[in-house]
Design a protein around this motif. Structure first.
Motif: not given
Length: 421
Positions: A172, A179-183, A211, A215-216, A220, A239
């Protein structure tokens, strides 16, 4: 547990020195400390630094001196007291000293507290800018990438030479962390992602679990199904913006495996993700698997499979809308193709009152595939390719050409993607 011994050492060995150092700086309780950038504190900083220096000279030969000043350095990093930190470093503080609970170093803590000047001071003194903590394997750059508020630290770390493509044991990178920390709703790491990409982040980075940078986004998009409309709109906009950034830096949304292909996911739910899919196609994304072609997966097959699985009727607004959007997507595929790549065994069996229209669409594609493309079609394709990246239609409209020619160059169902986001 490994940190219990650390607790005992703090309490019985070097905590008194830490308290004395904090006291010399007028800090009684770091957790409840008032802001240290006020006029009164700044005015008295010189005298406080003098008191600190004298204290360190007196305590220089006391037991556990280095542990005490090193632990105090963690507090300075947290509070952003660069002058005091500089004094501690010049008087024996260890840059590699770890917090006995979190195992973070002063540099990690400075990033977590968004103290860019402290980050620079520590790196200038020799802190390992790419060092990973022992618990989470996070580098300072990883931590800086995870929160929009840490953007100043992210910029400073990149300026100081942090390795933008360093990966943890799972593969990672900082970009994948961002990217993974974004909602898409409360945490929008768009600017962090932009900064990392401009700093050379690899858009092909992939974790050991497979990933990718998409992926993120795919996850989403799945969260928008059946969710709150306002949240779905925020997520879709996020996105879209991130996809723009990734494509501008060479990311391929059409690579397999299919479940990691953003184009494939959008094609499967083209009615729901229509604006994003239209953007992908207008930006030149392949409508078949970009690695293996139509034999792996084909946009044409997916679109017609969806149309044929929705019988509907002539008065069914949802089916009419589905057909309209399918026509738009198919037209974009055609306008991006010098030579159509239809999948093998491309047969359909539509039902319902709109079956004739679906069959006519299918027949027109078969006809295009059967004959060499006409010159005007090739001109249209090449001009649109030349005008990429998106928005192609807006650029076509700005060309100094007759309206009739511009109309031909435009995709048949042109519009503004951002209006739909």
């Amino acid at each position: 547990m490994p940190f219990l011994h650390g607790f005992r050492r703090i309490i019985f060995e070097y905590q008194p020195l830490v308290d004395a150092i904090l006291g010399s700086l007028g800090i009684q309780d770091p957790e409840r400390q008032e802001p240290l950038d006020g006029p009164s504190y700044v005015a008295s900083e010189e005298s406080r630094i003098l008191v600190l220096t004298e204290l360190l000279e007196r305590k220089a030969h006391s037991p556990f001196y280095q542990e005490g000043v090193s632990n105090a350095l963690l507090k300075m990093a947290e509070l952003g007291l660069t002058r005091a930190a500089d004094v501690l470093l010049r008087n024996g503080a260890n840059l590699n000293f770890e917090d006995p609970v979190t195992y973070y170093t002063a540099l990690h803590i400075a990033v977590l507290r968004n103290q860019p000047d402290m980050v620079e001071l520590l790196v200038r003194h020799g802190a390992d800018i790419n060092r990973r903590d022992r618990i989470h394997e996070s580098s300072p750059l990883d931590l800086a990438s995870e929160e929009p508020e840490r953007l100043p630290c992210l910029q400073r770390l990149l300026d100081l030479g942090a390795d933008v493509n360093a990966a943890d044991k799972h593969g990672k990178t900082a970009l994948l962390h961002a990217l993974a920390s974004s909602d898409g709703v409360q945490i929008h790491n768009t600017e962090n992602i932009r900064l990392l990409l401009e700093g050379g982040a690899d858009v092909k980075a992939t974790t050991k679990d497979g990933d990718t940078v998409f992926t993120c986004i795919i996850f989403l998009l799945g969260e928008t199904v059946g969710g709150d409309k306002e949240e779905a709109q925020l997520i879709n906009r996020f996105c879209f913006q991130v996809t723009q950034l990734l494509l501008a830096h060479g990311a391929d949304p059409s690579e397999c495996p299919a479940h990691e292909s953003l184009t494939h996911i959008c094609l499967k739910s083209f009615k729901l993700h229509f604006p994003l899919l239209r953007f992908l196609l207008e930006s030149g994304a392949a409508y078949n698997c970009s690695l293996h072609g139509a034999s792996c997966w084909s946009g044409f097959h997916i679109i017609f499979e969806r149309l044929c699985s929705h019988p509907g009727c002539a008065e069914d607004e949802s089916h009419v809308d589905l057909l309209r959007k399918a026509e738009t997507i198919l037209d974009l595929m055609v306008t991006n193709s010098q030579k159509l790549q239809l999948p093998e065994n491309f047969d359909i069996h539509p039902v319902g009152s709109l079956a004739e229209k679906i069959q006519a669409l299918h027949g027109s594609l078969r006809q295009l595939e059967s004959y060499p493309p006409p010159l005007k079609h090739l001109c249209r394709v090449y001009i649109r390719l030349y005008l990429q990246p998106w928005p192609v239609d807006a650029k076509v409209k700005a060309l100094p050409l007759p309206d009739r020619l511009k109309w031909y160059l435009l995709s048949e169902h042109s519009g503004t993607v951002e209006d739909d986001i």
